[in-house]
Each structure stands twice: as structure tokens, then as C-alpha cells.
Scaffold this active site. Structure first.
Site, mmCIF file in Angstrom:
data_model
loop_
_atom_site.group_PDB
_atom_site.id
_atom_site.type_symbol
_atom_site.label_atom_id
_atom_site.label_comp_id
_atom_site.label_asym_id
_atom_site.label_seq_id
_atom_site.Cartn_x
_atom_site.Cartn_y
_atom_site.Cartn_z
ATOM 1 N N TYR A 157 0.852 -1.198 0.000
ATOM 2 C CA TYR A 157 0.000 0.000 0.000
ATOM 3 C C TYR A 157 0.889 1.249 0.000
ATOM 4 O O TYR A 157 0.703 2.168 -0.815
ATOM 5 C CB TYR A 157 -0.919 -0.016 1.217
ATOM 6 C CG TYR A 157 -1.922 1.114 1.263
ATOM 7 C CD1 TYR A 157 -3.051 1.105 0.445
ATOM 8 C CD2 TYR A 157 -1.747 2.192 2.126
ATOM 9 C CE1 TYR A 157 -3.976 2.145 0.491
ATOM 10 C CE2 TYR A 157 -2.665 3.231 2.177
ATOM 11 C CZ TYR A 157 -3.788 3.204 1.362
ATOM 12 O OH TYR A 157 -4.696 4.245 1.401
ATOM 13 N N THR A 192 -14.269 5.765 6.695
ATOM 14 C CA THR A 192 -14.943 5.219 5.503
ATOM 15 C C THR A 192 -14.961 3.691 5.635
ATOM 16 O O THR A 192 -14.236 3.128 6.472
ATOM 17 C CB THR A 192 -14.157 5.571 4.219
ATOM 18 O OG1 THR A 192 -12.922 4.835 4.237
ATOM 19 C CG2 THR A 192 -13.865 7.059 4.098
HETATM 20 N N1 LIG Z 1 -10.093 6.042 4.540
HETATM 21 C C1 LIG Z 1 -8.858 6.385 4.839
HETATM 22 O O1 LIG Z 1 -8.473 6.485 6.009
HETATM 23 C C2 LIG Z 1 -7.864 6.683 3.740
HETATM 24 C C3 LIG Z 1 -6.613 7.193 4.140
HETATM 25 C C4 LIG Z 1 -5.677 7.483 3.163
HETATM 26 C C5 LIG Z 1 -5.989 7.284 1.828
HETATM 27 N N2 LIG Z 1 -7.191 6.790 1.460
HETATM 28 C C6 LIG Z 1 -7.443 6.595 0.021
HETATM 29 O O2 LIG Z 1 -8.647 7.232 -0.319
HETATM 30 C C7 LIG Z 1 -9.211 6.595 -1.467
HETATM 31 C C8 LIG Z 1 -10.683 6.339 -1.205
HETATM 32 O O3 LIG Z 1 -10.781 5.430 -0.119
HETATM 33 P P1 LIG Z 1 -12.021 5.381 0.880
HETATM 34 O O4 LIG Z 1 -11.478 5.451 2.233
HETATM 35 O O5 LIG Z 1 -13.069 6.327 0.449
HETATM 36 O O6 LIG Z 1 -12.445 3.859 0.660
HETATM 37 P P2 LIG Z 1 -13.800 3.151 0.239
HETATM 38 O O7 LIG Z 1 -13.492 1.702 0.303
HETATM 39 O O8 LIG Z 1 -14.941 3.690 1.029
HETATM 40 O O9 LIG Z 1 -13.989 3.584 -1.285
HETATM 41 C C9 LIG Z 1 -13.170 3.112 -2.306
HETATM 42 C C10 LIG Z 1 -14.001 2.941 -3.568
HETATM 43 O O10 LIG Z 1 -13.107 2.523 -4.611
HETATM 44 C C11 LIG Z 1 -13.747 1.487 -5.345
HETATM 45 N N3 LIG Z 1 -12.753 0.644 -5.990
HETATM 46 C C12 LIG Z 1 -11.940 -0.281 -5.425
HETATM 47 N N4 LIG Z 1 -11.188 -0.869 -6.356
HETATM 48 C C13 LIG Z 1 -11.540 -0.313 -7.552
HETATM 49 C C14 LIG Z 1 -11.123 -0.524 -8.874
HETATM 50 N N5 LIG Z 1 -10.207 -1.438 -9.180
HETATM 51 N N6 LIG Z 1 -11.677 0.222 -9.842
HETATM 52 C C15 LIG Z 1 -12.628 1.158 -9.543
HETATM 53 N N7 LIG Z 1 -13.078 1.368 -8.308
HETATM 54 C C16 LIG Z 1 -12.538 0.644 -7.323
HETATM 55 C C17 LIG Z 1 -14.563 0.721 -4.307
HETATM 56 O O11 LIG Z 1 -15.605 -0.036 -4.911
HETATM 57 C C18 LIG Z 1 -15.071 1.850 -3.437
HETATM 58 O O12 LIG Z 1 -16.314 2.336 -3.879
HETATM 59 C C19 LIG Z 1 -8.375 5.336 -1.701
HETATM 60 O O13 LIG Z 1 -7.491 5.542 -2.779
HETATM 61 C C20 LIG Z 1 -7.630 5.157 -0.390
HETATM 62 O O14 LIG Z 1 -6.408 4.491 -0.564
HETATM 63 C C21 LIG Z 1 -8.141 6.484 2.393
#
Ligand SMILES: NC(=O)c1ccc[n+]([C@@H]2O[C@H](COP(=O)([O-])OP(=O)(O)OC[C@H]3O[C@@H](n4cnc5c(N)ncnc54)[C@H](O)[C@@H]3O)[C@@H](O)[C@H]2O)c1
Length: 255
Positions: A157, A192
Site C-alpha cells: 500500500y 470510511t
Molecule cells: N479512509 C482512509 O483512512 C484513507 C486514508 C488514506 C488514503 N485513502 C485513500 O482514499 C481513497 C478512497 O478510499 P475510501 O477510504 O473512500 O475507501 P472506500 O473503500 O470507502 O472507497 C473506495 C471505492 O473505490 C472502489 N474501488 C476499489 N477498487 C476499484 C477498482 N479497481 N476500480 C474502480 N473502483 C474501485 C470501491 O468499490 C469503493 O467504492 C483510496 O485511494 C484510499 O487508498 C483512504
């Protein structure tokens, strides 16, 4: 005044979490929103919610890890709406495995690189091609605090998100004179489904949830809107001299 009146905005990963919040926020500010995700049923619910509030949205299914599907996302958007003003690349995965590098299952390690880095690369590449043709645009990639520092037992990651930051910084320089800005957001713990049902399963583990909150400087998790608000600002005219920035959205974690 609505900042994105009639602007065409693509959001990947828009069925959930940060992407969903970003899609709804753009629509509320007047944009025509392309809600894209691998999860069709949840994506359609987001479109319905936007339309029920009197705004414009369309769902396009896309697995960002598949080049042909990303190309179809961009081509269909341009066919229907004529251009792409803003793109926020939120789609990503966080594996549920905690393991040091030498023991991490290879297939799972590579899969995170395929989706988070190579998938984001496909999105950025085809978005840039269109933005060059039309004379400008804004791109935001949702990276992570794990793109700024190492994360033990989560190397794939962290490697994927460091890669996203490298892509963003390089592209920002390449297109700086082409009226295209590209920035990254680097959040810490945002409430999330990814984090609540992730490696530590915080949703079903109250002690771990309490400890995760206590680990934050503000003693709470961030909310999706606290990331999407920054994504919209980075796409707006208010941030017109900012490009190539990997901005922590971290409640002070890196202070
Ligand atoms: N939640 C956190 O604490 C956090 C922290 C740092 C970074 N992020 C990043 O934020 C972004 C959004 O994450 P989130 O927390 O909203 O998660 P989430 O799981 O709620 O949403 C992620 C979305 O991406 C979609 N997805 C997954 N794989 C996919 C693919 N191959 N093609 C298209 N869509 C796909 C999923 O279906 C989902 O709807 C991500 O890139 C994650 O790495 C999240």
C-alpha cells in the site's frame, strides 16, 4: 456562487467513502458528475441521490486496473459531455493483510500496485490526453499519508501511494505550462468503509477504534467531507498557483 457550474467532473471510486462525498459535493456546486466505480449497484445509488437532489450525474462502470475500461470511461465521458474539466481519482484498495515484506503474499502485494498505482496511472494518462486536446483541466489523485512515510506491515500500500505521489509531482512539472494542474491528497485515518472494515476491522473492534482515534492529534477520525472539500478547492480557481503538491489531510499528524 456555485464554483463548478456546468463543469464536467469524473470521480473514480465514487460509490463509497471519499469518492462518494466528492461526487455529491461537485454536483451540489453545479457540476455534471461522472460517478465511476467497479461497484455498479452502489454507484447507481450515488447517482440516484444526486439526481433526487436536482443535480446531474451519470454512472460509468470501470475497474481502474484494466486499461481498456479506463479508456472507455474517458471516451464515453467525452462522447456524452464533450470534455473533462476536473478529475478526482479516488479509487483504491487497502489490503487486509498485515505482514513484513518477505512474508507478504506476492499476488496480494502486486495487486495493490496494479490497482492503486497502475490503475491511477491509466486514469491520469487518459485524462491528460483529453485535457491537452481541450486546453486545460485539473486532476487530483487521492494518495495517502502512506505515500509520504513508510508503513510497517503494509509495504505494498505504501509503495503504491509513494508511486502515486511521484507520478503527480512529475506530471505537474510536465504540464505546468499547459493549463493543467495535478495534485495529490494524503489523508490519514478517514472514517470510511475502507478503514472501518480494513486490516484492523475497526467497525467490530471498539478497543481498536478507540486506539485509532487516540492515535490522532485531534483524537478523532477525519470525515470524508474533510477530504472532498480539499479536493474541490484544488480543482477550483482559488488554488490556481498550486500544482505538484502532495497535501497531507491529517489533523496535524505530520506537524
Ligand atoms: N479512509 C482512509 O483512512 C484513507 C486514508 C488514506 C488514503 N485513502 C485513500 O482514499 C481513497 C478512497 O478510499 P475510501 O477510504 O473512500 O475507501 P472506500 O473503500 O470507502 O472507497 C473506495 C471505492 O473505490 C472502489 N474501488 C476499489 N477498487 C476499484 C477498482 N479497481 N476500480 C474502480 N473502483 C474501485 C470501491 O468499490 C469503493 O467504492 C483510496 O485511494 C484510499 O487508498 C483512504
Amino acid at each position: 456562487m456555485r464554483r463548478f457550474e456546468n463543469k464536467v467532473c469524473i470521480i473514480t471510486g465514487a460509490a463509497s467513502g471519499i469518492g462518494r462525498s466528492t461526487a455529491i459535493a461537485f454536483a451540489t456546486e453545479g457540476a455534471k458528475v461522472i460517478v465511476s466505480d467497479i461497484n455498479e449497484s452502489a454507484g447507481i445509488l450515488v447517482v440516484d441521490e444526486i439526481k433526487n437532489n436536482g443535480h446531474e450525474a451519470m454512472f460509468i462502470k470501470c475497474n481502474i486496473g484494466e486499461r481498456s475500461e479506463v479508456l472507455n470511461l474517458i471516451e464515453t465521458t467525452v462522447k456524452v459531455f464533450g470534455r473533462i474539466d476536473n478529475a478526482v481519482n479516488c479509487a483504491g484498495i487497502a489490503g487486509k493483510i498485515s505482514s513484513p515484506v518477505h512474508e507478504y503474499p506476492e499476488e496480494a502485494w502486486l495487486n495493490q500496485i496494479q490497482i492503486n498505482l497502475i490503475g491511477t496511472y491509466y486514469c491520469v494518462k487518459f485524462q491528460l490526453e483529453q485535457m491537452l486536446k481541450q486546453g486545460g483541466g485539473n486532476i487530483v489523485c487521492v494518495s495517502s499519508a502512506a505515500g509520504l512515510v513508510g508503513q510497517p506491515d503494509n509495504s505494498s500500500y505504501a509503495a503504491s501511494k509513494h508511486g502515486v505521489n511521484g507520478l503527480v509531482k512529475s506530471a505537474a512539472i510536465e504540464y505546468a505550462t499547459k493549463n493543467i494542474r495535478i495534485n495529490a491528497l494524503c489523508p490519514t485515518a478517514i472514517e470510511t468503509p475502507m478503514i472501518m472494515h480494513g486490516r484492523r476491522n475497526l467497525a467490530e473492534n471498539p478497543e481498536a477504534l478507540e486506539s485509532a482515534k487516540n492515535h490522532q492529534r485531534m483524537k478523532r477520525m477525519g470525515q470524508p467531507s474533510e477530504v472532498s472539500d480539499v479536493a474541490l478547492w484544488l480543482c477550483s480557481a482559488q488554488s490556481s498557483f498550486i500544482t505538484g503538491h502532495c497535501m497531507a489531510v491529517d489533523g496535524g499528524a505530520f506537524a
